[in-house]
Design a protein around this motif. Structure first.
Motif, PDB file in Angstrom:
ATOM      1  N   LYS A  70      26.375 -29.234 -43.894  1.00  0.00           N
ATOM      2  CA  LYS A  70      26.142 -28.563 -45.367  1.00  0.00           C
ATOM      3  C   LYS A  70      25.218 -29.124 -46.025  1.00  0.00           C
ATOM      4  CE  LYS A  70      29.510 -25.924 -44.629  1.00  0.00           C
ATOM      5  NZ  LYS A  70      29.519 -24.328 -44.437  1.00  0.00           N
ATOM      6  N   PHE A 117      22.863 -19.996 -39.854  1.00  0.00           N
ATOM      7  CA  PHE A 117      23.970 -20.004 -41.184  1.00  0.00           C
ATOM      8  C   PHE A 117      23.042 -19.069 -42.111  1.00  0.00           C
ATOM      9  CE2 PHE A 117      20.844 -23.558 -41.624  1.00  0.00           C
ATOM     10  CZ  PHE A 117      20.602 -23.423 -43.063  1.00  0.00           C
ATOM     11  N   GLN A 118      23.674 -18.855 -42.981  1.00  0.00           N
ATOM     12  CA  GLN A 118      23.538 -17.850 -44.079  1.00  0.00           C
ATOM     13  C   GLN A 118      23.487 -18.788 -45.557  1.00  0.00           C
ATOM     14  OE1 GLN A 118      22.382 -14.556 -43.814  1.00  0.00           O
ATOM     15  NE2 GLN A 118      22.821 -14.786 -41.683  1.00  0.00           N
ATOM     16  N   GLU A 121      26.640 -19.060 -47.388  1.00  0.00           N
ATOM     17  CA  GLU A 121      27.536 -19.713 -46.574  1.00  0.00           C
ATOM     18  C   GLU A 121      27.963 -21.345 -47.318  1.00  0.00           C
ATOM     19  OE1 GLU A 121      28.047 -17.475 -42.557  1.00  0.00           O
ATOM     20  OE2 GLU A 121      26.986 -19.193 -42.690  1.00  0.00           O
TER      21      GLU A 121
END
Length: 122
Positions: A70, A117-118, A121
Motif C-alpha cells: 500500500k 490497483f486503482q 483503493e
C-alpha cells in the motif's frame, strides 16, 4: 554495481521491450517525485500507464507482484498525479505491474498485470 541491481535493470529493460512490442510508447524510465520512483511511464492509445516492475530470481517466498504494498501504491499515485499534471493532454491513468521471474534455465518470464490497483483503493 551489485548483482541484484544488475538484475533489476535487466528486468526493467525486458519490461520496456515487452511493452514496446505490445504497442506502448515509453515516455519515461525511473521518474522520481519526492520519495517515489516510477519504473516506467508509458502511453497506449488514450491511457497513461504507470508501471511498477518487480523482479525475483525465485518465487519460493513471494511472487514478485505481491511485493507491491500500500505504501508503494500511494507513492506511485502521487508521482502519477504529478507527472500527469505536467502533460498537455488529458489521458486516463492506469496502474500496472510487470512481474519478472528468472527461471532455473535463466529465462525471464514476464507477467503483465493490467489495472493492478486503482488509486481510490489505497
Amino acid at each position: 554495481m551489485a548483482e541484484h541491481n544488475d538484475f533489476g535493470k535487466l528486468a526493467e529493460d525486458a519490461a520496456c521491450t515487452f511493452l514496446e512490442s505490445n504497442c506502448y510508447d515509453i515516455l519515461e524510465r525511473n521518474f522520481r517525485f519526492l520519495k517515489a520512483e516510477v519504473d516506467i511511464i508509458a502511453k497506449t492509445e488514450n491511457t497513461l500507464v504507470i508501471v511498477e516492475v518487480k523482479a525475483r530470481s525465485d518465487n519460493h517466498f513471494i511472487n514478485p507482484e505481491d511485493a507491491v504494498n500500500k505504501k508503494k501504491m500511494r507513492l506511485l499515485v502521487a508521482a502519477a498525479d504529478e507527472y500527469s499534471q505536467s502533460l498537455k493532454e488529458d489521458l486516463d491513468v492506469r496502474f500496472d505491474i510487470i512481474s519478472v521471474l528468472k527461471t532455473k534455465q535463466n529465462i525471464l518470464e514476464i507477467k503483465h498485470i493490467k489495472d493492478a490497483f486503482q488509486s481510490y483503493e489505497i
